[in-house]
Design an enzyme around this catalytic site. Structure first.
Site, mmCIF file in Angstrom:
data_model
loop_
_atom_site.group_PDB
_atom_site.id
_atom_site.type_symbol
_atom_site.label_atom_id
_atom_site.label_comp_id
_atom_site.label_asym_id
_atom_site.label_seq_id
_atom_site.Cartn_x
_atom_site.Cartn_y
_atom_site.Cartn_z
ATOM 1 C CG ASP A 209 102.531 7.984 40.632
ATOM 2 O OD1 ASP A 209 101.306 8.043 40.835
ATOM 3 O OD2 ASP A 209 103.135 8.740 39.845
ATOM 4 C CG ASP B 15 97.531 9.622 40.299
ATOM 5 O OD1 ASP B 15 98.464 8.903 40.715
ATOM 6 O OD2 ASP B 15 97.684 10.784 39.890
#
Length: 428
Positions: free
Chosen positions: A136, A316
Site C-alpha cells: 500500500d 495510492d
C-alpha cells in the site's frame, strides 16, 4: 520542502511513455509477480466492497495525517490539527456507511477482491514465516497477523518466539479505520525478506487484537499489510522496509515500481523492470509524506477542466478508484454524453452522493496531466469498476467525488516508479 522525485507511467491501466533512468552498476534483477484475476470482463460492480474500500481510503488518509503530526510536531501542510479533524470526523461518522550485495527483485502480486488489494509473499523471522501481504503506497506501517489473533481467519500467523532473530520492541501499536475496524498488538524487530532482499531489525507489528469485521472483508483474508509511503506517516514511527533497504545499500537504487496490468502484475524493488515500459520517463516532484505530486488536473477529449487552486494528487495503490474534488468531478460528468448521477440509474443508491454512471459503451478519453504531459485513461479502464447492476447498460464511472481528503485527487496507478535522491535515511 519537495526533495524526492516520482516517475509516473500508467494511470488506471493506460500505457504511457517513460524515460529510462540512469543505469546502475551490476544490478541483479528478479521479478515479483502479481496476478490480475478480473481483467476487463463486463461484470456488475460490488458496491458494498467499493464503498467499504473507499471509506477505508479516506480514513487511512486522515489516520496518516495524525501520524505525520505525531512524528513532526506540526499539522500536515494545509490541514487542521489532529484534534480538530477528530471532532470533524466524529460528527461525520454517524452518517457514513541480513544484508547482501545490492540487488533488485520483482515480486509477483495477486489481485484480491477485484483490485482492492495487490498482494505478494513476504517472509518474516528465522526460519522464515511467509505471509500474503498487501502493498500500500498510501500508508507506512508493516503489520502481519500475530499468533494470538483469534478473529483473524487465516492459518498464517506470526510467532516471534519461533524466530531466532526476533527482538521485542517493548511497545504496542493500534491502527483504526473509518469503518469501525481496528488492529492492535505488540511491535517486534525481526528479519524481513522479499525474495533475495533482506532487511534486518525491521519493525513488524503483530496484530493480536482486531475489532469485528464484516463477512466480505473477512472472506478476502487480507490480514497483513506493508506500507510503501514515507516514514513521516508511520503510526509506529519506524523505518519502513524500503527505507531500511535503501539506508543499508541493499538495493542499487532507491526505487520501486508497480506494474498492475491484467496479465503479469508485479512489484519491482531496486529500479524498474525494462520489460514493463517503453519510451521516456516523466519526472515530477513529490513530498516526503504521501506520494503527493502536483498535477495539471483533468481533461476530457483534450479539453482541460477548470480547477480551483494548485492541484495535487496522492498516488495510492490501496485505492480502488480515483477520488477528486466534487466541483471538478461534477464538471467532468456534465460533459460526458449520457452520464448521470448513480441514483438516477438505480434509486437503490439515492444516498450515493458523488457517484456517477456512464453508458457502458463509453468511448471518451479522460486524462490526467503531470509535468506538463497528458496521460490518457483508456475508456475500458474508466468503467472497470463494473455495471451498476447485472445486465445494466450503465457502468460506474472511475472517478468519484470526495472533498474531505488531504489532496485534490487520489489516484489508482497501474504502472509507477517512485524514487528519492541519495539522501541518508530517506525512503524510496
Amino acid at each position: 520542502m519537495y526533495i524526492a522525485s516520482v516517475v509516473l507511467a500508467v494511470i488506471i491501466g493506460t500505457v504511457a511513455t517513460l524515460a529510462r533512468p540512469t543505469p546502475q552498476a551490476r544490478p541483479v534483477s528478479k521479478t515479483i509477480s502479481l496476478e490480475r484475476r478480473g481483467g476487463h470482463t463486463r461484470h456488475a460492480a460490488n458496491l458494498d466492497h467499493l464503498i467499504a474500500n473507499l471509506d477505508r481510503v479516506a480514513f487511512k488518509m486522515h489516520r496518516t495525517l495524525d501520524n505525520y503530526e505525531d512524528n513532526t510536531g506540526s499539522p500536515f501542510p494545509g490541514q487542521k490539527t489532529a484534534s480538530q479533524r477528530k471532532r470533524d470526523l466524529i460528527e461525520k461518522r454517524s452518517s457514513m456507511i541480513h544484508k547482501r550485495a545490492p540487488a533488485t527483485h520483482g515480486l509477483e502480486l495477486q489481485d484480491i477482491a477485484d483490485g482492492m488489494w495487490w498482494a505478494g509473499n513476504v517472509s518474516v523471522g528465522t526460519p522464515p514465516q511467509t505471509f500474503e501481504v498487501d502493498f500500500d503506497t498510501g500508508s507506512s506501517d508493516f503489520w502481519v497477523t500475530g499468533k494470538d489473533c483469534l478473529r483473524c481467519q487465516t492459518p498464517l500467523k506470526y510467532d516471534p518466539h519461533s524466530s531466532t532473530t526476533a527482538v521485542d520492541a517493548s511497545r504496542n501499536f493500534t491502527i483504526r479505520y473509518g469503518d469501525g475496524t481496528s488492529y492492535s498488538g505488540p511491535v517486534w524487530r525481526d528479519t524481513v525478506s522479499i525474495g533475495n532482499l533482506v532487511a534486518e531489525h525491521q519493525a513488524v507489528g503483530a496484530v493480536d487484537n482486531t475489532s469485528p469485521m464484516d463477512d466480505s472483508a473477512a472472506a478476502d483474508n487480507i490480514w497483513s499489510l506493508m506500507g510503501m509511503a514515507w516514514p513521516s506517516l508511520s503510526r509506529s514511527g519506524n523505518s519502513t522496509f524500503m527505507n531500511t533497504l535503501s539506508s543499508g545499500n541493499d538495493i542499487p537504487t532507491s526505487q520501486f515500481s508497480f506494474s498492475l496490468d491484467d496479465d503479469s502484475a508485479e512489484l519491482f524493488i531496486g529500479g524498474v523492470n525494462p520489460n514493463k515500459y517503453q519510451g521516456e520517463f516523466i519526472y515530477v516532484n513529490t513530498a516526503q509524506d504521501f506520494w503527493r505530486v502536483h498535477t495539471g488536473g483533468l481533461s476530457l477529449n483534450g479539453r482541460s477542466l477548470n480547477m480551483t487552486g494548485a492541484g495535487e494528487a496522492i498516488i495510492d495503490t490501496g485505492s480502488t478508484a480515483t477520488l477528486g474534488p466534487s466541483t471538478v468531478v461534477r464538471e467532468l460528468y456534465s460533459q460526458i454524453p449520457g452520464a448521470k448521477n448513480l441514483s438516477e440509474v438505480n434509486q437503490t443508491y439515492d444516498s450515493f452522493s458523488g457517484w456517477y454512471a456512464v453508458p457502458c459503451e463509453f468511448s471518451d478519453t479522460v486524462s490526467f496531466i503531470f509535468g506538463g504531459v497528458t496521460f490518457d485513461i483508456a475508456p475500458e479502464d474508466f468503467i472497470e469498476l463494473g455495471q451498476v447492476s447485472t445486465n445494466s447498460t450503465y457502468c460506474i464511472g472511475g472517478i468519484i467525488a470526495k472533498d474531505d481528503l488531504p489532496s485534490e485527487y487520489v489516484l489508482y496507478v497501474l504502472i509507477i516508479l517512485l524514487q528519492t535522491h541519495n539522501l541518508p535515511g530517506t525512503l524510496t
